[in-house]
Scaffold this motif. Structure first.
Motif, PDB file in Angstrom:
ATOM      1  N   SER A 132       0.698  -1.034  -0.034  1.00 43.84           N
ATOM      2  CA  SER A 132       0.080  -0.053   0.120  1.00 43.84           C
ATOM      3  C   SER A 132       1.142   1.280   0.120  1.00 43.84           C
ATOM      4  CB  SER A 132      -0.944   0.116   1.255  1.00 43.84           C
ATOM      5  OG  SER A 132      -0.285   0.145   2.300  1.00 43.84           O
TER       6      SER A 132
ATOM      7  N   SER B 248      -9.089   2.394 -10.185  1.00 43.71           N
ATOM      8  CA  SER B 248     -10.358   2.846  -9.633  1.00 43.71           C
ATOM      9  C   SER B 248     -11.420   1.828 -10.009  1.00 43.71           C
ATOM     10  CB  SER B 248     -10.602   4.394 -10.265  1.00 43.71           C
ATOM     11  OG  SER B 248     -10.988   4.256 -11.732  1.00 43.71           O
TER      12      SER B 248
ATOM     13  N   THR C 101      -3.275  -1.615  -5.747  1.00 42.14           N
ATOM     14  CA  THR C 101      -4.593  -1.191  -6.509  1.00 42.14           C
ATOM     15  C   THR C 101      -4.176   0.595  -6.663  1.00 42.14           C
ATOM     16  OG1 THR C 101      -5.236  -0.639  -4.108  1.00 42.14           O
ATOM     17  CG2 THR C 101      -5.954  -2.582  -5.324  1.00 42.14           C
TER      18      THR C 101
ATOM     19  N   THR D  99     -18.457  -5.825  -1.973  1.00 38.56           N
ATOM     20  CA  THR D  99     -17.240  -6.208  -1.775  1.00 38.56           C
ATOM     21  C   THR D  99     -16.745  -6.931  -2.833  1.00 38.56           C
ATOM     22  OG1 THR D  99     -17.313  -6.208   0.688  1.00 38.56           O
ATOM     23  CG2 THR D  99     -15.816  -7.462  -0.172  1.00 38.56           C
TER      24      THR D  99
ATOM     25  N   THR E 292     -13.005  -8.832  -5.121  1.00 42.82           N
ATOM     26  CA  THR E 292     -11.757  -9.280  -4.726  1.00 42.82           C
ATOM     27  C   THR E 292     -11.161  -9.343  -6.000  1.00 42.82           C
ATOM     28  OG1 THR E 292     -12.460 -11.324  -3.042  1.00 42.82           O
ATOM     29  CG2 THR E 292     -10.464 -11.525  -4.264  1.00 42.82           C
TER      30      THR E 292
ATOM     31  N   SER F  87     -23.873  -1.364  -1.632  1.00 42.81           N
ATOM     32  CA  SER F  87     -22.581  -1.603  -1.272  1.00 42.81           C
ATOM     33  C   SER F  87     -22.123  -2.950  -1.819  1.00 42.81           C
ATOM     34  CB  SER F  87     -22.050  -1.405   0.347  1.00 42.81           C
ATOM     35  OG  SER F  87     -22.636  -2.250   0.996  1.00 42.81           O
TER      36      SER F  87
ATOM     37  N   VAL G  17      -6.855  -9.260  -3.049  1.00 42.40           N
ATOM     38  CA  VAL G  17      -6.996  -8.033  -2.358  1.00 42.40           C
ATOM     39  C   VAL G  17      -8.375  -7.914  -2.341  1.00 42.40           C
ATOM     40  CG1 VAL G  17      -6.514  -6.238  -4.251  1.00 42.40           C
ATOM     41  CG2 VAL G  17      -5.922  -5.627  -2.103  1.00 42.40           C
ATOM     42  N   HIS G  18      -8.797  -7.393  -1.382  1.00 47.33           N
ATOM     43  CA  HIS G  18     -10.529  -7.131  -1.196  1.00 47.33           C
ATOM     44  C   HIS G  18     -10.475  -5.368  -1.196  1.00 47.33           C
ATOM     45  CE1 HIS G  18     -11.088 -11.293  -0.395  1.00 47.33           C
ATOM     46  NE2 HIS G  18      -9.983 -11.328  -0.086  1.00 47.33           N
ATOM     47  N   ARG G  19     -11.965  -5.096  -1.675  1.00 46.46           N
ATOM     48  CA  ARG G  19     -12.148  -3.618  -1.647  1.00 46.46           C
ATOM     49  C   ARG G  19     -13.542  -3.727  -1.584  1.00 46.46           C
ATOM     50  NH1 ARG G  19      -7.597  -2.973  -0.672  1.00 46.46           N
ATOM     51  NH2 ARG G  19      -6.281  -1.517  -1.743  1.00 46.46           N
ATOM     52  N   THR G  20     -13.906  -2.568  -0.932  1.00 48.34           N
ATOM     53  CA  THR G  20     -15.626  -2.382  -0.804  1.00 48.34           C
ATOM     54  C   THR G  20     -15.897  -0.912  -1.416  1.00 48.34           C
ATOM     55  OG1 THR G  20     -15.469  -3.646   1.363  1.00 48.34           O
ATOM     56  CG2 THR G  20     -17.538  -2.199   0.722  1.00 48.34           C
ATOM     57  N   ILE G  21     -16.868  -0.996  -2.335  1.00 48.80           N
ATOM     58  CA  ILE G  21     -17.458   0.369  -3.023  1.00 48.80           C
ATOM     59  C   ILE G  21     -18.831   0.349  -2.915  1.00 48.80           C
ATOM     60  CG2 ILE G  21     -15.328   0.263  -4.740  1.00 48.80           C
ATOM     61  CD1 ILE G  21     -17.266  -1.105  -6.583  1.00 48.80           C
TER      62      ILE G  21
END
Length: 654
Positions: free
Chosen positions: A362, A447, A443, A548, A550, A546, A560-564
């Motif tokens: 990161s 985007s 990341t 989640t 991967t 929302s 890697v995990h992200r929440t949008i």
């Protein structure tokens, strides 16, 4: 001697002959000693546990108490749901309580799982990809059970000693009580099966006075607490230098047990119940009545002319038994006698240590953190910890080692948002360094977009949806990188504190019949559709969608995990104009009021015309109007009713 006297004597002799094997079985001399054979098994019996039936629960709770004799152990945990159609809870809470450090490999495909555990004791090998909860500081088993009971009904509890693998099935258990009450030596049935880390104790002996080189392998399965039919799969591997051994396999168990045999050599089979072979599973062969004591089974081996009992093992009621004998030449391979020497100091577990090497990336930096207490638990002493460039040494902090590198130093490389390097560990117990290639995903420069559409063509995004309307959701990443795969893990729609959260996707599986996973878009975008429930009390006006996701490379096993998320406006159903035609709520209300006003004015105008076109004279009741006027009045009344129906219909729809 006449025939009448001869027949009773013959019958008596036959009876004596039939009792002879049992007599031999009880008097046979065989000094059982540990032998060089290995037997592993999978069983449903646990030291303590319970199973309950909770068919209508929205949240199902399962608890595992892991008792380990090792400082650090590895555990493979699989969770399965039934292959048959049925109702499933909206969520499963699995509580893990471990007395020692556990490296966990978890598999729970398609299950809405929430895992509660102590992160100081349970360490994941890779990211679990599920929701996790930190256990509160609970010191006793009863405290943990009381805490779990506040979350939902407890469906199962199991205590396991040194498990190597666990299979937990979420099927309902017919006939089980409605509440879980712990019982010792519990048979978990179909709900849970596990494989102990320590193999079973295997013994053997030489049968005196029997010539030849025939060997016997005896497996005795003890009865369980549930007398239900079940099949035990027995895998036998005899490692012979040449040819098939002269051997007999004796399998004894409760009368409700049948056997499925998978052997790599031809051998004589002697079992209770029925048995079949893996190559012909549909052909069942009736077995025999065998003694249910160790001495009786040893006598049965001698009656079958076995000179050696190459392996004898007693097991709890199992589903799978694996027997491996390292030789089969008719001799007895005993284990070597222990030599009484000073036990050597346990060496560093390098394999487990390397599994802890999991850096993160990161803000342009790759970082690796190793906790000293875990290193000490593995009995390892690290003398140096570096990246590929030996000048990049780890920092020795109070409780951990920290190794850091920017993306442009210490030999770090970045390709398609995958950061790569090599970690070098020098140990006091090893003359050569241990090396491990490491990777992580960055990341930065990427985007992620979450878009709502009101048609399956995905042409124009919207932030407004009507109750009862179908929405189409697309999750995309820019720029698109072919080497990175995008995976949709979970999505939900939060309708505020006064309404329930709508679960759309959990564990990559659509929730309910109103949600459908769609084919990816042209650029690999993830897509799904959902139908928002049309009638809610209270009626929501806004919501938060929302998801989640991967992100994982195609050539490396990391993720890697992200929440949008995005805000949505929600419109009540039944308005005359659809929101996707460009009308917003104020415009719809204006049109409705205008229609009502026009209807009212038209009614007044018609009444004015009627009152001024009547023939002069005395007013009469409506029921007494003459026929010619009645026709006119009828037509007028019809017009009045027609005019009034527009605002009524509009009002009812609104």
């Amino acid at each position: 001697m006449d025939r009448g006297t001869l027949l009773p004597i013959v019958a008596l002799l036959l009876a004596v002959c039939s009792l002879r094997p049992t007599s031999l079985a009880e008097t046979v001399h065989c000094d059982l000693q540990p032998v060089d054979a290995e037997v592993t098994y999978v069983t449903s019996r646990v030291p303590e546990g319970c199973v309950a039936q909770v068919p209508n629960a929205t949240l199902q709770v399962h608890i595992l108490f892991l008792e380990s004799s090792r400082a650090v152990s590895e555990l493979e945990l699989k969770i399965q749901k039934s292959t048959q159609n049925g109702t499933w809870p909206q969520e499963v809470l699995l509580v893990l309580s471990a007395n020692k450090n556990v490296l966990l490999r978890l598999q729970a495909p398609g299950i809405p799982l929430n895992l509660a555990f102590d992160p100081k004791m349970v360490i994941f090998q890779g990211h679990p990809g599920i929701n996790t909860t930190k256990l509160p500081p609970l010191t006793t088993k009863s405290q943990l059970l009381n805490w779990a009971d506040t979350k939902g009904p407890i469906a199962s509890v199991a205590e396991l000693n040194d498990p190597e693998s666990i299979l937990l099935r979420l099927d309902q258990a017919p006939g089980s009580p409605s509440s879980c009450s712990l019982e010792p030596l519990m048979d978990m049935g179909h709900t849970l099966e596990w494989k102990p880390l320590t193999p079973a104790s295997v013994r053997g002996c030489r049968l005196e006075g029997v010539p030849g080189h025939k060997e016997a392998h005896i497996v005795r399965v003890l009865p369980g607490t549930q007398d239900r039919p079940r099949t035990v799969t027995v895998k036998v591997e005899l490692r012979c230098a040449s040819g098939d051994p002269d051997a007999v396999l004796i399998l004894q168990g409760p009368p409700y047990v049948s056997w499925l045999i998978d052997a790599n050599h031809n051998m004589q089979i002697w079992t209770t119940g029925e048995y079949s072979f893996k190559i012909f599973p549909e052909k069942n062969i009736r077995g025999f009545v065998l003694p249910d004591t160790p001495q009786g089974l040893l006598g049965e081996a001698r009656r079958l002319n076995a000179s050696v009992v190459a392996s004898f093992v007693e097991l709890p009621l199992a589903s799978v038994v694996s027997l491996q004998a390292r030789s089969c030449d008719g001799g007895l391979q005993t284990s070597p006698a222990p030599v009484h020497t000073t036990p050597p100091k346990e060496s560093c577990n390098q394999e487990l240590l390397l599994s802890l090497i999991q850096p993160k990336c990161s803000e342009g930096v790759m970082t690796l953190v190793l906790k000293k207490d875990l290193i000490s638990t593995l009995r390892c002493t690290i003398t140096s910890l570096t990246f590929w460039d030996p000048s990049c040494q780890a920092e020795d902090r109070d409780e951990q080692f920290v190794l850091r590198s920017t993306y442009s130093s210490c030999g770090t490389k970045v390709t398609d948002n995958v950061v790569s390097n090599e970690v070098v560990i020098n140990l006091l117990s090893s003359s050569s360094p241990q090396r491990k290639k490491v990777h992580c995903i960055t990341t930065e420069g990427l985007s992620f977009q979450l878009g709502l559409y009101l048609s399956p063509h995905f042409l124009q995004a919207s932030n407004t949806i009507e109750l009862g309307q179908q929405g189409f959701v697309q999750v995309s990443m820019s720029p698109s990188i072919p080497e990175l795969m995008l995976q949709l893990d979970s999505c939900q729609l939060d309708l505020g504190p006064d309404a329930d959260t709508v679960e759309l996707i959990q564990s990559q599986v659509a929730k309910g019949s109103c949600v459908s996973l769609l084919s990816p878009g042209p650029g690999g975008d993830m897509r799904f559709s959902f139908l928002l429930r049309g009638y809610m009390v209270p009626t929501p006006t806004t919501g938060t969608l929302s998801c989640t996701i991967t992100l994982r490379p195609r050539t490396w096993s990391l993720e890697v995990h992200r929440t949008i998320s995005m805000r949505l406006n929600i419109v009540s159903p039944g308005l005359p104009a659809r929101i996707d035609k460009g009308l917003v709520l104020p415009a719809v209300l204006g049109i409705t009021f205008g229609a009502f006003l026009i209807g009212a004015l038209l009614t007044a105008a018609l009444w004015y015309i009627y009152s001024h076109t009547r023939p002069p004279g005395k007013r009469e009741p409506v029921v007494a109007v003459a026929a010619p006027a009645s026709s006119e009045s009828s037509s007028t009344n019809h017009s009045i009713g027609s005019t009034q129906s527009t605002p009524c219909s509009t009002s009812s729809m609104a």
